[in-house]
Motif scaffolding. Structure first.
Motif, PDB file in Angstrom:
ATOM      1  N   VAL A 112      41.399  57.175  78.952  1.00 43.77           N
ATOM      2  CA  VAL A 112      40.256  56.911  79.003  1.00 43.77           C
ATOM      3  C   VAL A 112      39.308  56.902  78.106  1.00 43.77           C
ATOM      4  N   LEU A 113      39.465  57.792  77.339  1.00 44.72           N
ATOM      5  CA  LEU A 113      38.698  58.106  76.140  1.00 44.72           C
ATOM      6  C   LEU A 113      38.949  57.087  75.008  1.00 44.72           C
ATOM      7  N   ARG A 114      40.226  56.730  74.867  1.00 49.65           N
ATOM      8  CA  ARG A 114      40.870  55.506  74.058  1.00 49.65           C
ATOM      9  C   ARG A 114      40.075  54.317  74.383  1.00 49.65           C
ATOM     10  N   LEU A 115      40.089  53.917  75.619  1.00 52.04           N
ATOM     11  CA  LEU A 115      39.497  52.698  76.401  1.00 52.04           C
ATOM     12  C   LEU A 115      37.993  52.696  76.072  1.00 52.04           C
ATOM     13  N   LEU A 116      37.197  53.677  76.040  1.00 50.26           N
ATOM     14  CA  LEU A 116      35.959  53.581  75.745  1.00 50.26           C
ATOM     15  C   LEU A 116      35.843  53.216  74.230  1.00 50.26           C
ATOM     16  N   PHE A 117      36.482  53.809  73.529  1.00 50.94           N
ATOM     17  CA  PHE A 117      36.202  53.453  71.973  1.00 50.94           C
ATOM     18  C   PHE A 117      36.629  52.180  71.807  1.00 50.94           C
ATOM     19  N   VAL A 118      37.630  51.368  72.736  1.00 50.27           N
ATOM     20  CA  VAL A 118      38.127  50.084  72.568  1.00 50.27           C
ATOM     21  C   VAL A 118      36.951  48.946  72.963  1.00 50.27           C
ATOM     22  N   CYS A 119      36.493  49.375  74.160  1.00 48.36           N
ATOM     23  CA  CYS A 119      35.253  48.637  74.748  1.00 48.36           C
ATOM     24  C   CYS A 119      34.178  48.645  74.033  1.00 48.36           C
ATOM     25  N   CYS A 120      33.813  49.584  73.100  1.00 48.55           N
ATOM     26  CA  CYS A 120      32.666  49.772  72.302  1.00 48.55           C
ATOM     27  C   CYS A 120      32.966  49.452  70.840  1.00 48.55           C
ATOM     28  N   HIS A 121      33.393  47.836  70.780  1.00 53.74           N
ATOM     29  CA  HIS A 121      33.722  47.247  69.451  1.00 53.74           C
ATOM     30  C   HIS A 121      32.600  46.932  69.055  1.00 53.74           C
ATOM     31  N   PRO A 122      32.572  46.995  67.679  1.00 56.19           N
ATOM     32  CA  PRO A 122      31.172  46.522  67.047  1.00 56.19           C
ATOM     33  C   PRO A 122      31.066  45.165  66.971  1.00 56.19           C
ATOM     34  N   ALA A 123      31.882  44.333  67.348  1.00 58.56           N
ATOM     35  CA  ALA A 123      32.205  42.825  67.597  1.00 58.56           C
ATOM     36  C   ALA A 123      30.901  42.682  68.714  1.00 58.56           C
ATOM     37  N   LEU A 124      30.870  43.279  69.516  1.00 54.34           N
ATOM     38  CA  LEU A 124      29.828  43.123  70.655  1.00 54.34           C
ATOM     39  C   LEU A 124      28.556  43.802  70.498  1.00 54.34           C
TER      40      LEU A 124
END
Length: 435
Positions: A112-124
């Motif tokens: 879950v924590l890994r996925l949070l960092f994936v979703c919070c990508h600076p490209a967005l």
């Protein structure tokens, strides 16, 4: 299916969703496929669990059934594309014992924590990062996320759709980011954890059996952030804030499900262990002398927690802390919360003057109208207060909130114009805003 069965299954699915979707995303590397797989697994759980009983490991069951259901769907879409070796697409024939045992270990524990960092990508854009994470990771509905951002549902749905389209078009990696990337995305991840907790906290009236899981998951993630960033004070401040807020959960509603305002709560029902942990985390964060918004909010919650009774609350200190938060992170909601302290320190007229300036940005915010109605009641403006409470009632999100506002309106009606001896005291007349 009985109400008890539905309640248990709903609680289990809510608690399992973040880890299950994260594990499915790691497997399929596609956001929509991961979501659809979990949704299908949830439907099958609703069909099978009441008759067959819950599996030994509901999370592993949901991951495997969701995986197989998604593979089956992919097979239908791409009949000529071979499936990964070993996958037959049969979602209901039971669990592979070896794979279930592997899943039961630490294989998916930090997904879950890994996925949070994936979703919070600076490209967005930042707003899209947070909205996407709340939808994908936490499973909040579009309407719930829209309320958190104080925007309309249509606008939020478009924001989430654009975020998904950007992720797909850019081919963003779903691998865990490195240490530097995690540091760059920490603020966005913290915001997601904060909003996840807020949704559970705000919605707990009337649905506590489900929403408590959101609060507990947010606290778990905040603790992981503290472990991941031991030298950063803000994760500790965030975790302290959530613990101090959640410590009051059992005292927020009475036996009839009615809202109990903070100053009326039975403090013996507050969880001392959570308060002690939160205070220790806050003290450690403040010693680093790098003050941030979460530390200030935690300090406000700590001021309430340290008061032996409501009368001993240091409202001047809370006013000072909110003033600091306004300078550091100005927002209409921060000012609205500060107005509660100002009413205690300088009186309802000064507080109302602050609140009136927030009418435009907070016109669709339940607590704005509730607090305004309370302040107007204290000033003897019963008709204006009644209209404000009516606006709040129209925006109530839970049965408990609506019942509380109706009680305030009934007391206004009983007290006439608000000038008789039956005029409600301030503690009865204002709507509580979580501090």
């Amino acid at each position: 299916m009985t109400t008890t069965e539905l309640s248990w299954i709903a609680t289990t699915l809510t608690a399992a969703r973040p880890r299950a979707v994260a594990a499915l995303l790691r497997y399929f590397r596609d956001l929509d496929t991961a979501e659809e797989g979990f949704q299908e697994a949830s439907l099958r759980a609703l069909r099978h669990w009441p008759d067959q009983g819950p599996p030994d490991d509901p999370l592993a069951w949901l991951i495997l059934v969701g995986r197989n259901a998604a593979l089956d769907e992919l097979r239908r879409r791409h009949r000529h594309d071979p499936l990964p070796e070993g996958d037959d697409g049969d979602a209901d024939t039971g669990l592979d014992p070896d794979l279930a045992a592997q899943l039961d270990q630490s294989h998916y524990r930090d997904d879950v924590l890994r996925l949070l960092f994936v979703c919070c990508h600076p490209a967005l854009p930042l707003a899209q990062q947070i909205a996407l994470a709340l939808r994908i990771v936490s499973g909040l509905s579009v309407s719930e996320i829209a309320r958190a951002f104080l925007v309309g549902e249509r606008a939020m749905e478009q924001r989430i759709t654009r975020a998904k389209q950007r992720v797909a078009a850019a081919g963003l990696p779903f691998d865990a980011p490195g240490a530097r990337e995690r540091g760059e995305r920490l603020a966005a991840v913290g915001a997601v954890v904060y909003l996840l907790f807020n949704e559970g906290y705000a919605a707990s009236g009337g649905t506590a059996h489900v929403r408590a899981a959101l609060c507990e998951e947010a606290i778990r993630l905040a603790r992981l952030l503290c472990e991941l960033f031991p030298d950063e004070p803000e994760p500790a401040g965030l975790c302290a804030l959530l613990l101090l807020q959640h410590a009051r959960a059992d005292a927020r509603l009475d036996a009839d499900g009615m809202v109990v305002l903070l100053e009326d709560q039975d403090r013996t029902r507050w969880h001392c262990a959570a308060i002690d942990e939160g205070l220790a985390l806050l003290d450690a964060a403040l010693r680093q002398r790098r003050i941030g918004p979460y530390q200030l909010q935690a300090a406000i919650a700590a001021t309430h927690a340290r008061a032996p009774c409501a009368a001993d609350t240091d409202w001047a200190e809370i006013d000072r802390l909110y003033a600091g938060l306004e300078r550091l992170q100005p927002s209409p909601v921060v000012t609205l919360n500060r107005a509660v302290a100002v009413a205690k320190v300088r009186g309802p007229e000064a507080a109302l003057a602050m609140v009136e300036t927030l009418a435009q940005p907070l016109s669709a915010y339940f607590h704005f109208h509730g607090l305004r109605g309370g302040l107007l009641t204290q000033l003897g403006r019963a008709e204006d207060a009644r209209r404000a409470f009516a606006d709040a009632l129209a925006l109530a999100r839970t049965a408990a909130e609506a019942a509380h506002i109706r009680l305030l309106i009934d007391r206004l009606d009983t007290g006439g114009d608000g000038t008789s001896s039956n005029t409600p005291h301030a503690k009865d007349a204002r709507c509580s805003i979580p501090s």
